[in-house]
Design an enzyme around this catalytic site. Structure first.
Site, PDB file in Angstrom:
ATOM      1  N   SER A 169       0.831  -1.195   0.000  1.00 45.70           N
ATOM      2  CA  SER A 169       0.000   0.000   0.000  1.00 45.70           C
ATOM      3  C   SER A 169       0.879   1.263   0.000  1.00 45.70           C
ATOM      4  O   SER A 169       1.649   1.473  -0.933  1.00 45.70           O
ATOM      5  CB  SER A 169      -0.970  -0.039   1.175  1.00 45.70           C
ATOM      6  OG  SER A 169      -2.018   0.860   0.988  1.00 45.70           O
ATOM      7  N   ASP A 182      -9.476  -4.869  -5.244  1.00 48.66           N
ATOM      8  CA  ASP A 182      -8.849  -3.714  -4.602  1.00 48.66           C
ATOM      9  C   ASP A 182      -9.086  -2.468  -5.441  1.00 48.66           C
ATOM     10  O   ASP A 182      -8.882  -2.476  -6.661  1.00 48.66           O
ATOM     11  CB  ASP A 182      -7.343  -3.992  -4.471  1.00 48.66           C
ATOM     12  CG  ASP A 182      -6.585  -2.895  -3.758  1.00 48.66           C
ATOM     13  OD1 ASP A 182      -7.203  -1.935  -3.263  1.00 48.66           O
ATOM     14  OD2 ASP A 182      -5.335  -3.010  -3.701  1.00 48.66           O
TER      15      ASP A 182
END
Length: 330
Positions: A174, A273
């Site tokens: 991330s 995602d």
């Protein structure tokens, strides 16, 4: 003699001035809440199940940079292991190298990959706005690299005795995936101490964005976009805003991806995602850039963001770790 009346102190009302749901809340008195922050876990030596050891160390006092270091089980005193410098995720505003969720993940990976991991504890925004964390992570990598010739005053014995400086990796998930990219770019334009080279970079569900949508991303006004909100919070004075090269690798003024300073890269994405298309975009951009290294893409189509952290005991998470193990051992 005049009597005195006690003065009642005024009550200060504590109000939320920034509310980003489960990410972060900032109050009028300057205090911060991080609802998603997982519990901290202590390090341990000689884990009875795996033989893995971990400990917390200080890399630098100015600025303050610390780390949790992991060492696989030693079966031979002369054993040398690859080194992974890891940057945790958390939107630049929460999580830690010392939190339970990362401790368990890195324990599992370090054990299976037989790799030393230096998990960097960098300063969080908004108290320390970007680009602070990039400078700290680069300093941490330089510190690791400096062990190659064993001349550091604050040297870490595990790195000196057991580190293989011909097999140095960087990685993160991330926000940490974003940091990994930017550290790889820095390594392409500035030499590391002792001429250490980065062998590979692992970008897991990396956070990138821009002022324009790509792939299947919907067109959303900036004030309604969580990616825009996060970036504005963590780097409020970013030149070019959401197109700053630190978050948009193709933004104006960005260093060419051809300069990435490593020999191989794996980009990992998850089909459900919201950052999936950005990961594909980054992969394809590197592929077209003229960069000469080995580039791989790994996708788990039916999973969401950082599923391997949220479901560590699942078969799908174990499969993911095996893929990363394969990448560092190839």
């Amino acid at each position: 003699m005049a009597s005195t009346t006690p003065i009642t102190p005024k009550t200060v009302t504590k109000e939320i001035v920034t509310d980003m749901g489960t990410f972060i809340r900032i109050f009028s008195d300057g205090s911060v809440e991080r609802p998603l922050q997982s519990l901290f876990a202590p390090p341990s030596l000689n884990d009875p199940k795996t033989g893995l050891s971990s400990k917390d160390i200080v890399i630098s006092h100015n600025p303050t940079i610390s780390s949790r270091v992991y060492l696989p089980k030693i079966t031979n005193p002369s054993s040398k292991f690859p080194i992974l410098v890891y940057f945790h995720g958390g939107a630049f505003v929460f999580e830690s190298a010392f939190s339970q969720i990362y401790h368990e993940h890195i324990k599992a990976f370090a054990t299976e990959a037989n790799i030393i991991v230096v998990s960097v504890e960098y300063s969080l925004a908004p108290e320390h706005p970007l680009p602070t964390c990039y400078h700290e992570c680069w300093a941490a990598l330089k510190w690791v690299s400096s062990h190659s010739n064993n001349t550091l005053n604050n040297a870490e014995p595990w790195l000196i005795q057991h580190g293989d400086f011909n097999r140095v990796f960087i990685g993160g998930d991330s926000a940490g995936g974003n940091i990994t990219h930017n550290i790889a770019i820095q390594a392409g334009i500035e030499s590391l101490p002792c001429d250490v080279k980065i062998l590979g970079a692992i970008l897991i569900h990396p956070y990138f964005h821009s002022s324009y949508p790509i792939g299947s991303e919907p067109i959303i006004e900036p004030e309604n976009s969580i990616c825009h909100k996060v970036w504005h919070l963590v780097y409020p004075n970013a030149p070019s805003g959401i197109d700053n090269p630190l978050v948009n690798p193709l933004g104006e003024g960005a260093t060419s991806l051809e300069k990435l300073g490593c020999s191989k890269i794996i980009v990992c994405v998850a089909g459900k995602d919201m950052l999936r298309d950005r990961g594909i975009w980054y992969f394809e951009s590197v592929e077209k850039s003229g960069w000469k290294g080995k580039l791989e893409l790994f996708e788990e189509k039916d999973e969401d963001h950082v599923y391997h952290l949220l479901k560590p005991e699942s078969e799908i998470a174990k499969k993911f770790i095996k893929r990363l193990v394969s990448f560092v051992q190839e």
